[in-house]
Design an enzyme around this catalytic site. Structure first.
Site, PDB file in Angstrom:
ATOM      1  N   THR A  15       5.991   1.018   4.870  1.00 49.55           N
ATOM      2  CA  THR A  15       4.759   0.273   5.193  1.00 49.55           C
ATOM      3  C   THR A  15       4.894  -0.408   6.555  1.00 49.55           C
ATOM      4  O   THR A  15       5.915  -1.009   6.855  1.00 49.55           O
ATOM      5  CB  THR A  15       4.413  -0.810   4.140  1.00 49.55           C
ATOM      6  OG1 THR A  15       4.203  -0.184   2.891  1.00 49.55           O
ATOM      7  CG2 THR A  15       3.170  -1.589   4.502  1.00 49.55           C
TER       8      THR A  15
ATOM      9  N   ARG B  18      -5.210   5.435  -6.622  1.00 47.72           N
ATOM     10  CA  ARG B  18      -4.348   4.248  -6.802  1.00 47.72           C
ATOM     11  C   ARG B  18      -4.398   3.368  -5.540  1.00 47.72           C
ATOM     12  O   ARG B  18      -4.360   3.852  -4.422  1.00 47.72           O
ATOM     13  CB  ARG B  18      -2.916   4.707  -7.052  1.00 47.72           C
ATOM     14  CG  ARG B  18      -1.885   3.560  -7.224  1.00 47.72           C
ATOM     15  CD  ARG B  18      -1.119   3.336  -5.953  1.00 47.72           C
ATOM     16  NE  ARG B  18       0.017   2.427  -6.153  1.00 47.72           N
ATOM     17  CZ  ARG B  18       0.736   1.909  -5.164  1.00 47.72           C
ATOM     18  NH1 ARG B  18       0.436   2.185  -3.903  1.00 47.72           N
ATOM     19  NH2 ARG B  18       1.735   1.098  -5.405  1.00 47.72           N
ATOM     20  N   VAL B  19      -4.522   2.073  -5.749  1.00 48.02           N
ATOM     21  CA  VAL B  19      -4.496   1.125  -4.636  1.00 48.02           C
ATOM     22  C   VAL B  19      -3.270   0.231  -4.818  1.00 48.02           C
ATOM     23  O   VAL B  19      -3.034  -0.283  -5.911  1.00 48.02           O
ATOM     24  CB  VAL B  19      -5.784   0.261  -4.607  1.00 48.02           C
ATOM     25  CG1 VAL B  19      -5.701  -0.789  -3.512  1.00 48.02           C
ATOM     26  CG2 VAL B  19      -7.009   1.145  -4.418  1.00 48.02           C
ATOM     27  N   GLY B  20      -2.510   0.051  -3.754  1.00 45.77           N
ATOM     28  CA  GLY B  20      -1.313  -0.787  -3.835  1.00 45.77           C
ATOM     29  C   GLY B  20      -1.588  -2.219  -3.423  1.00 45.77           C
ATOM     30  O   GLY B  20      -2.740  -2.659  -3.329  1.00 45.77           O
ATOM     31  N   ASP B  21      -0.522  -2.929  -3.155  1.00 43.64           N
ATOM     32  CA  ASP B  21      -0.636  -4.340  -2.767  1.00 43.64           C
ATOM     33  C   ASP B  21      -1.141  -4.517  -1.339  1.00 43.64           C
ATOM     34  O   ASP B  21      -1.769  -5.524  -1.001  1.00 43.64           O
ATOM     35  CB  ASP B  21       0.735  -5.021  -2.863  1.00 43.64           C
ATOM     36  CG  ASP B  21       1.756  -4.340  -1.949  1.00 43.64           C
ATOM     37  OD1 ASP B  21       1.880  -3.099  -2.032  1.00 43.64           O
ATOM     38  OD2 ASP B  21       2.406  -5.028  -1.149  1.00 43.64           O
TER      39      ASP B  21
ATOM     40  N   THR C 159       7.232  -3.994   2.314  1.00 43.53           N
ATOM     41  CA  THR C 159       7.682  -2.801   1.625  1.00 43.53           C
ATOM     42  C   THR C 159       7.600  -3.026   0.140  1.00 43.53           C
ATOM     43  O   THR C 159       7.317  -4.111  -0.327  1.00 43.53           O
ATOM     44  CB  THR C 159       9.149  -2.521   1.978  1.00 43.53           C
ATOM     45  OG1 THR C 159       9.501  -1.248   1.415  1.00 43.53           O
ATOM     46  CG2 THR C 159      10.086  -3.559   1.430  1.00 43.53           C
ATOM     47  N   GLY C 160       7.888  -1.981  -0.599  1.00 44.87           N
ATOM     48  CA  GLY C 160       8.182  -2.166  -2.000  1.00 44.87           C
ATOM     49  C   GLY C 160       7.147  -1.674  -2.969  1.00 44.87           C
ATOM     50  O   GLY C 160       6.159  -1.049  -2.603  1.00 44.87           O
TER      51      GLY C 160
ATOM     52  N   GLY D 186       4.285  -1.782  -4.841  1.00 54.03           N
ATOM     53  CA  GLY D 186       3.025  -2.511  -4.767  1.00 54.03           C
ATOM     54  C   GLY D 186       2.417  -2.844  -6.111  1.00 54.03           C
ATOM     55  O   GLY D 186       1.700  -3.838  -6.248  1.00 54.03           O
TER      56      GLY D 186
HETATM   57  C1  SD4 Z   1       2.502   0.260  -1.970  1.00 56.68           C
HETATM   58  N1  SD4 Z   1       3.882  -1.498  -1.015  1.00 56.68           N
HETATM   59  O1  SD4 Z   1       1.490   0.933  -1.850  1.00 56.68           O
HETATM   60  C2  SD4 Z   1       3.053  -0.374  -0.708  1.00 56.68           C
HETATM   61  C3  SD4 Z   1       3.669   0.613   0.198  1.00 56.68           C
HETATM   62  C4  SD4 Z   1       4.938   1.137  -0.174  1.00 56.68           C
HETATM   63  O2  SD4 Z   1       5.861   3.012  -1.147  1.00 56.68           O
HETATM   64  O3  SD4 Z   1       5.948   0.584   0.115  1.00 56.68           O
HETATM   65  N2  SD4 Z   1       4.842   2.286  -0.801  1.00 56.68           N
HETATM   66  O4  SD4 Z   1       3.066   0.096  -3.027  1.00 56.68           O
END
Ligand code: SD4
Length: 293
Positions: free
Chosen positions: A150, A178-181, A202-203, A205
């Site tokens: 990210t 799907r929508v992340g954070d 990162t991470g 979401g």
């Molecule tokens: C998400 N945190 O969409 C974001 C981006 C990411 O692997 O790191 N995706 O979960």
């Protein structure tokens, strides 16, 4: 003037901001321009960003992006947007030109088209590496990708305006829609010009969005914590809530109105962020990995 971006690959964006600011650009323009260059580059798609990012389960690259200004808290976002290599620019147009703040999927694509973007074929959004990873996913039916990167970028300009942007292609091989954070205010990003701004780097979401970490960091800076202490404190708080064995990937960056920068993460990588501040000509901070008690 100051800027901070997530991970080593944001160096090009931070350098671009430096040049744009020297030429007199404001924070929002800097965020948009500097992020677009990386988003649109297939080579940086492997960092889960924009063109060349990992596709969803159906093989389609769908991006999430958002932008927020510290004064008075203007916000725009797109989510699950197909066919656009520079989703952050579309998010900015949502902020500037739409009465709504967030558009998703086909609705976001229709708005982008109205604004003059061509909605590209998915094959133009895919990189060879993304295609290979997708084929591997189809064979194994599970993601072997460990990528959770990210792009997050925070800029404080010479007028004291602060803007934060976040852009991602999201979790590799996610469910369509799907929508992340990242595009959610308070989760992936937050800005308040009385304190500063923060971004989720990162991470996972799906887990991150339960904790509103960017809002939390900014609130702590408002109470007087430095960006580094605020980021550390939020990571520690989440660790205590979920417990050591269930801790997930999350990284945060922050910048306050004095131009001080900070970061913290539950993962250990060589460089969590690149940034430069008003006084420090260049800051290259290594691994502000939070110790988890
Ligand atoms: C998400 N945190 O969409 C974001 C981006 C990411 O692997 O790191 N995706 O979960």
């Amino acid at each position: 003037m100051a800027a901070v971006g997530t991970w080593a690959f944001s160096l090009a964006a931070v350098e671009r901001v430096r040049r744009l600011m020297a030429a007199g650009s404001g924070a929002t323009h800097c965020v948009q321009e500097a992020m677009a260059e990386l988003e649109n580059d297939k080579e940086t798609g492997c960092f889960v960003v924009g063109r060349g990012g990992f596709p969803n389960k159906a093989g389609v690259v769908q991006c999430d992006a958002a932008i927020m200004e510290g004064l008075p808290g203007r916000f725009g976002a797109v989510a699950a947007l197909p066919g656009v290599g520079i989703p952050l620019t579309v998010a900015r147009m949502v902020m500037d030109k739409n009465t709504h703040n967030m558009l998703v999927g086909e609705g976001a694509a229709a708005f982008a088209k109205e604004q003059g973007f061509s909605i590209e074929d998915n094959s133009d959004m895919m990189s060879e590496a993304g295609l290979d990873a997708y084929e591997e996913f189809l064979e194994n039916r599970k993601s072997t990708s460990k990528n959770h990167d990210t792009l997050g970028l925070i800029v404080l300009d010479h007028l004291g305006n602060i803007t934060v942007g976040v852009s991602t292609s999201g979790a590799p091989f996610k469910d369509p829609g799907r929508v992340g954070d990242s595009p959610l205010p308070g989760c992936g990003l937050y800005a308040d010009n009385r304190a500063g701004a923060a971004a989720g780097a990162t991470g996972d979401g799906d887990k991150i969005m339960c904790f509103c970490p960017s809002f939390h960091v900014v609130q702590l800076m408002k109470q007087g914590l430095s960006p580094a202490d605020a980021c550390q404190s939020v990571i520690q708080d989440i660790c205590h809530r979920v417990g050591k064995k269930d801790i997930f990937e999350i990284g945060l960056i922050a910048l306050n109105m004095k131009g001080e920068i900070g970061a913290a993460s539950t993962v250990s990588f060589p460089y969590t962020f690149w940034g430069y501040g008003m006084e420090a000509a260049e800051q290259r901070q290594s691994n502000p990995h939070t110790h988890i008690d």
